[in-house]
Scaffold this motif. Structure first.
Motif, PDB file in Angstrom:
ATOM      1  N   PRO A   1       0.844  -1.212   0.000  1.00 22.68           N
ATOM      2  CA  PRO A   1       0.000   0.000   0.000  1.00 22.68           C
ATOM      3  C   PRO A   1       0.871   1.251   0.000  1.00 22.68           C
ATOM      4  N   ARG A   2       0.400   2.247  -0.752  1.00 17.74           N
ATOM      5  CA  ARG A   2       1.131   3.505  -0.877  1.00 17.74           C
ATOM      6  C   ARG A   2       0.173   4.605  -1.284  1.00 17.74           C
ATOM      7  N   LYS A   3       0.578   5.832  -1.056  1.00 16.90           N
ATOM      8  CA  LYS A   3      -0.274   6.973  -1.428  1.00 16.90           C
ATOM      9  C   LYS A   3      -0.435   7.047  -2.934  1.00 16.90           C
ATOM     10  N   ALA A   4       0.579   6.841  -3.693  1.00 19.87           N
ATOM     11  CA  ALA A   4       0.585   6.778  -5.150  1.00 19.87           C
ATOM     12  C   ALA A   4       1.956   7.199  -5.624  1.00 19.87           C
ATOM     13  N   ALA A   5       2.195   7.027  -6.877  1.00 16.93           N
ATOM     14  CA  ALA A   5       3.477   7.425  -7.450  1.00 16.93           C
ATOM     15  C   ALA A   5       3.637   8.939  -7.327  1.00 16.93           C
ATOM     16  N   ALA A   6       4.859   9.392  -7.332  1.00 17.48           N
ATOM     17  CA  ALA A   6       5.154  10.812  -7.143  1.00 17.48           C
ATOM     18  C   ALA A   6       4.404  11.691  -8.134  1.00 17.48           C
ATOM     19  N   GLU A   7       4.256  11.230  -9.349  1.00 14.50           N
ATOM     20  CA  GLU A   7       3.553  12.043 -10.353  1.00 14.50           C
ATOM     21  C   GLU A   7       2.039  11.963 -10.202  1.00 14.50           C
ATOM     22  N   GLY A   8       1.555  11.115  -9.309  1.00 15.52           N
ATOM     23  CA  GLY A   8       0.122  11.058  -9.021  1.00 15.52           C
ATOM     24  C   GLY A   8      -0.718  10.399 -10.084  1.00 15.52           C
ATOM     25  N   THR A   9      -0.116   9.545 -10.897  1.00 15.97           N
ATOM     26  CA  THR A   9      -0.873   8.948 -11.996  1.00 15.97           C
ATOM     27  C   THR A   9      -1.220   7.480 -11.762  1.00 15.97           C
ATOM     28  N   GLU A  10      -0.839   6.923 -10.631  1.00 19.60           N
ATOM     29  CA  GLU A  10      -1.095   5.509 -10.392  1.00 19.60           C
ATOM     30  C   GLU A  10      -2.497   5.309  -9.826  1.00 19.60           C
ATOM     31  N   GLY A  11      -3.246   4.369 -10.413  1.00 22.34           N
ATOM     32  CA  GLY A  11      -4.622   4.160  -9.984  1.00 22.34           C
ATOM     33  C   GLY A  11      -5.529   5.201 -10.632  1.00 22.34           C
ATOM     34  N   ILE A  12      -6.744   5.282 -10.114  1.00 20.29           N
ATOM     35  CA  ILE A  12      -7.680   6.267 -10.662  1.00 20.29           C
ATOM     36  C   ILE A  12      -8.160   7.195  -9.552  1.00 20.29           C
ATOM     37  N   LEU A  13      -8.906   8.205  -9.924  1.00 30.17           N
ATOM     38  CA  LEU A  13      -9.481   9.195  -9.016  1.00 30.17           C
ATOM     39  C   LEU A  13      -8.401   9.974  -8.248  1.00 30.17           C
ATOM     40  N   THR A  14      -7.270  10.188  -8.892  1.00 31.91           N
ATOM     41  CA  THR A  14      -6.179  10.930  -8.266  1.00 31.91           C
ATOM     42  C   THR A  14      -6.562  12.394  -8.079  1.00 31.91           C
ATOM     43  N   ASP A  15      -6.962  13.047  -9.149  1.00 29.83           N
ATOM     44  CA  ASP A  15      -7.344  14.466  -9.065  1.00 29.83           C
ATOM     45  C   ASP A  15      -8.623  14.639  -8.259  1.00 29.83           C
ATOM     46  N   GLU A  16      -9.562  13.713  -8.422  1.00 29.43           N
ATOM     47  CA  GLU A  16     -10.829  13.784  -7.704  1.00 29.43           C
ATOM     48  C   GLU A  16     -10.628  13.713  -6.190  1.00 29.43           C
ATOM     49  N   ALA A  17      -9.609  12.988  -5.760  1.00 28.85           N
ATOM     50  CA  ALA A  17      -9.333  12.859  -4.326  1.00 28.85           C
ATOM     51  C   ALA A  17      -8.958  14.207  -3.701  1.00 28.85           C
ATOM     52  N   LYS A  18      -8.510  15.148  -4.514  1.00 34.88           N
ATOM     53  CA  LYS A  18      -8.138  16.481  -4.035  1.00 34.88           C
ATOM     54  C   LYS A  18      -9.330  17.444  -4.039  1.00 34.88           C
ATOM     55  N   ASP A  19     -10.424  17.047  -4.684  1.00 35.79           N
ATOM     56  CA  ASP A  19     -11.601  17.898  -4.842  1.00 35.79           C
ATOM     57  C   ASP A  19     -12.604  17.615  -3.720  1.00 35.79           C
ATOM     58  N   PRO A  20     -12.917  18.618  -2.873  1.00 36.52           N
ATOM     59  CA  PRO A  20     -13.849  18.399  -1.758  1.00 36.52           C
ATOM     60  C   PRO A  20     -15.230  17.903  -2.192  1.00 36.52           C
ATOM     61  N   GLU A  21     -15.621  18.175  -3.422  1.00 30.15           N
ATOM     62  CA  GLU A  21     -16.915  17.731  -3.938  1.00 30.15           C
ATOM     63  C   GLU A  21     -17.046  16.204  -3.884  1.00 30.15           C
ATOM     64  N   TRP A  22     -15.925  15.493  -3.954  1.00 27.26           N
ATOM     65  CA  TRP A  22     -15.938  14.038  -3.966  1.00 27.26           C
ATOM     66  C   TRP A  22     -15.971  13.425  -2.569  1.00 27.26           C
ATOM     67  N   SER A  23     -15.705  14.194  -1.540  1.00 30.85           N
ATOM     68  CA  SER A  23     -15.725  13.709  -0.145  1.00 30.85           C
ATOM     69  C   SER A  23     -14.791  12.527   0.097  1.00 30.85           C
ATOM     70  N   ILE A  24     -13.657  12.529  -0.572  1.00 27.62           N
ATOM     71  CA  ILE A  24     -12.664  11.478  -0.367  1.00 27.62           C
ATOM     72  C   ILE A  24     -11.730  11.928   0.751  1.00 27.62           C
ATOM     73  N   LYS A  25     -11.809  11.237   1.903  1.00 28.88           N
ATOM     74  CA  LYS A  25     -10.961  11.582   3.049  1.00 28.88           C
ATOM     75  C   LYS A  25      -9.518  11.196   2.785  1.00 28.88           C
ATOM     76  N   ASP A  26      -9.328  10.012   2.234  1.00 31.85           N
ATOM     77  CA  ASP A  26      -7.981   9.511   2.024  1.00 31.85           C
ATOM     78  C   ASP A  26      -7.993   8.557   0.843  1.00 31.85           C
ATOM     79  N   ARG A  27      -6.847   8.446   0.173  1.00 32.74           N
ATOM     80  CA  ARG A  27      -6.717   7.595  -1.013  1.00 32.74           C
ATOM     81  C   ARG A  27      -5.373   6.899  -0.976  1.00 32.74           C
TER      82      ARG A  27
END
Length: 176
Positions: free
Chosen positions: A55-81
């Motif tokens: 388990p990891r937060k994601a690659a440094a460039e933030g492209t690993e997995g999906i919903l990377t940008d959405e996780a930063k948007d409060p509209e999505w209510s993602i506490k942690d990814r």
């Protein structure tokens, strides 16, 4: 007399809500979905039923997995990814959700804009596995597939529950 009228009104309201299907389970709240309080609990849940290695937060460039940008948007209510590996070199995206209704509404909005993120959801978390075997294992663990936007046909014999956002559905059907 006033107490009797009040009790009668309350009883009628409860009966009407029960008959019309209005209540917590009419919107997917009480479907027996598993719960996880934080991202560590999400990881533990996945590991109990499938595999979530490294388990990891994601690659440094933030492209690993999906919903990377959405996780930063409060509209999505993602506490942690986080992301992890399923043992077959497939990425699994783990999401801890603070408000499932907002998460589903954001998912619906994304689907209306051409992005369709189908996630397996519990009460307060979502998992997006890339591998079919992990999907099957997590569906057997009582997660349901969230799909929004009405472009998804669910055959008869499968569960179909209204989501917390109008236009979203929770189902135990995953197309092969």
């Amino acid at each position: 007399m006033r107490l009797t009228k009040t009790l009668t009104a309350v009883t009628a309201a409860v009966a009407l809500a029960t008959l019309t299907g209005c209540g917590s389970d009419a919107k997917g709240d009480d479907l027996g979905l598993p719960s996880a309080g934080d991202i560590a609990a999400v990881e533990k849940f996945v590991n109990q039923h499938a595999q979530c290695a490294h388990p990891r937060k994601a690659a440094a460039e933030g492209t690993e997995g999906i919903l990377t940008d959405e996780a930063k948007d409060p509209e999505w209510s993602i506490k942690d990814r986080e992301v992890c590996d399923d043992g077959a070199h497939q990425v699994v995206t783990l999401l801890s959700i603070s408000d499932m209704a907002k998460f589903q509404a954001a998912n619906l909005k994304a689907s209306q804009n051409g992005k369709n993120y189908q996630a397996l959801v519990g009460k307060d978390f979502a998992v997006v596995p890339a591998g079919d075997e992990t999907v099957k294992k997590l569906m057997n663990a009582k997660l349901l597939l969230l799909t929004c936007g009405g472009k998804f046909e669910i055959p008869g014999g499968f569960k179909k529950h209204p989501g917390l956002a109008e236009g979203c559905v929770l189902t135990d059907y995953v197309p092969s």
